[in-house]
Write a protein that holds these residues in place. Sequence first.
Motif, PDB file in Angstrom:
ATOM      1  N   VAL A  40      78.363 -51.710  64.401  1.00  0.00           N
ATOM      2  CA  VAL A  40      77.385 -51.597  65.485  1.00  0.00           C
ATOM      3  C   VAL A  40      76.245 -52.557  65.160  1.00  0.00           C
ATOM      4  N   ARG A  42      73.088 -55.518  66.723  1.00  0.00           N
ATOM      5  CA  ARG A  42      72.274 -56.035  67.838  1.00  0.00           C
ATOM      6  C   ARG A  42      72.753 -57.434  68.183  1.00  0.00           C
ATOM      7  N   LEU A 302      71.615 -53.044  71.080  1.00  0.00           N
ATOM      8  CA  LEU A 302      72.604 -52.425  70.206  1.00  0.00           C
ATOM      9  C   LEU A 302      73.938 -52.367  70.945  1.00  0.00           C
ATOM     10  N   ARG A 330      82.061 -39.689  67.991  1.00  0.00           N
ATOM     11  CA  ARG A 330      80.648 -39.770  68.358  1.00  0.00           C
ATOM     12  C   ARG A 330      80.511 -39.986  69.870  1.00  0.00           C
ATOM     13  N   ILE A 332      78.544 -41.131  73.071  1.00  0.00           N
ATOM     14  CA  ILE A 332      77.539 -42.175  73.271  1.00  0.00           C
ATOM     15  C   ILE A 332      77.112 -42.217  74.736  1.00  0.00           C
ATOM     16  N   GLN A 346      72.919 -46.867  74.184  1.00  0.00           N
ATOM     17  CA  GLN A 346      71.558 -46.362  74.206  1.00  0.00           C
ATOM     18  C   GLN A 346      71.372 -45.148  73.304  1.00  0.00           C
ATOM     19  N   GLU A 347      72.393 -44.340  73.165  1.00  0.00           N
ATOM     20  CA  GLU A 347      72.310 -43.139  72.326  1.00  0.00           C
ATOM     21  C   GLU A 347      73.646 -42.908  71.642  1.00  0.00           C
ATOM     22  N   LEU A 349      74.677 -43.895  68.358  1.00  0.00           N
ATOM     23  CA  LEU A 349      75.046 -44.724  67.220  1.00  0.00           C
ATOM     24  C   LEU A 349      73.818 -45.357  66.600  1.00  0.00           C
ATOM     25  N   ARG A 350      73.986 -45.761  65.334  1.00  0.00           N
ATOM     26  CA  ARG A 350      72.937 -46.491  64.632  1.00  0.00           C
ATOM     27  C   ARG A 350      73.472 -47.864  64.242  1.00  0.00           C
ATOM     28  N   GLU A 351      72.564 -48.787  64.071  1.00  0.00           N
ATOM     29  CA  GLU A 351      72.964 -50.116  63.651  1.00  0.00           C
ATOM     30  C   GLU A 351      73.632 -50.026  62.284  1.00  0.00           C
ATOM     31  N   ASP A 353      76.742 -48.731  61.776  1.00  0.00           N
ATOM     32  CA  ASP A 353      77.889 -47.839  61.858  1.00  0.00           C
ATOM     33  C   ASP A 353      79.159 -48.648  62.106  1.00  0.00           C
TER      34      ASP A 353
END
Length: 393
Positions: A40, A42, A302, A330, A332, A346-347, A349-351, A353
């Motif tokens: 994940v 940007r 992201l 997960r 999303i 937008q929701e 996950l984190r960078e 992952d």
Amino acid sequence: MTLLFRRGLPAIGLALLALPAMAAQPPGGGAPPAVGVAPVARRAVTESNEFIGRIEAINRVEIVSRVTAFLEKREFTEGSEVKQGDLLIRLERGPFEAQLAQARAAVAEADAQLQNASVTLNRAQALLNTVAGQRSNVDTALAAQRSAQAQLLSAQAQQRQAQINLDYTEIRAPIDGRIGRALVTEGNVVSPSSGTLVSIVSQDPMYVLFTVPVRTLLEVRSRYAGRGGINAVAVKVRLPDGTLYDQSGKLDFVDIDVGQDTDSITLRARMPNPVQDGSLRGLSAGQLVSVVVEAIEPAQLLTVPRGAVITDQRGDFVYVVGADNKAERRSIRMGSQSTPELAVVQEGLREGDQVIVDGLQRVRPGSPVSPAPVQGGAAGQGPGGPGRPAQGG
């Protein structure tokens, strides 16, 4: 026979006991399934939204006759482009030329009467200081002179009107544009009540009107508030054949009213429409198109590869490789800026992952997997060919 049966019974029993254990083993001798993963991260994404719109001409003129006369000749080619001032239609001139000549004669007569009245007034004023002079004669002469002057003004006005009517027998193009089909043919009598003779629509630029939900408009304004508002977006048009028109436009109008039934609002953009292929233009008035509103500059958002996203009754989700290389589901929420290649997250996950892109059909929640990075972060691009993860790393 009895002895053989008894000796074979334990072997068969052992075989039956081994069947559940064999079925529980994963394929490949118990090795976890190989999957391709991508981080994940940007990435630069050109944010865009797509709506249904319609092309409209900026100027549209319905040509009508200002006088009653025979239509003598049509000077234009239907469907061609005309310039402002081009002669389009000739009407019968003879009756109007006669009216103009009559009006000029009336002007000359009124001017002669004014000259005579002025001479009479001057004579009466000269005699006023003599024994033969009378004040009443001066007053009468002054009134006659003013009446003659008014008659001259009236005659001059009628002459101008006659000249205007004569000029109306030549109908010229009031704007640049493309002219349509002639609705009245030569030899017919036309008048102001005859209606439209032909229409002209301007060609370059064009308007494209489209309707967006108010919520979407507010999101766009908020998203680009720090980058110039609506000036930070470009408008593009997707033609009915799916191709993207090669010119970009700018929003120039937002309607003042919101549709009560749809809670949507109309926006308008101005689109260039130059000549292409020698004589044709890309846009035509009334054409139904798709309107693509996108940011002028890409934003860092992201993202995950679009192939990693799965949708079921509970919504969108991905599989993430968690602790001990076990697959985790997960949920999303994707952003409207998602493209066919990338999903904007937008929701959920984190960078950093690691999401599973290839081999999703072999993944079960909580089961171990054997991850390997997918080259370029996209499914099917690894050296192993489509559907295989890249080796190494």
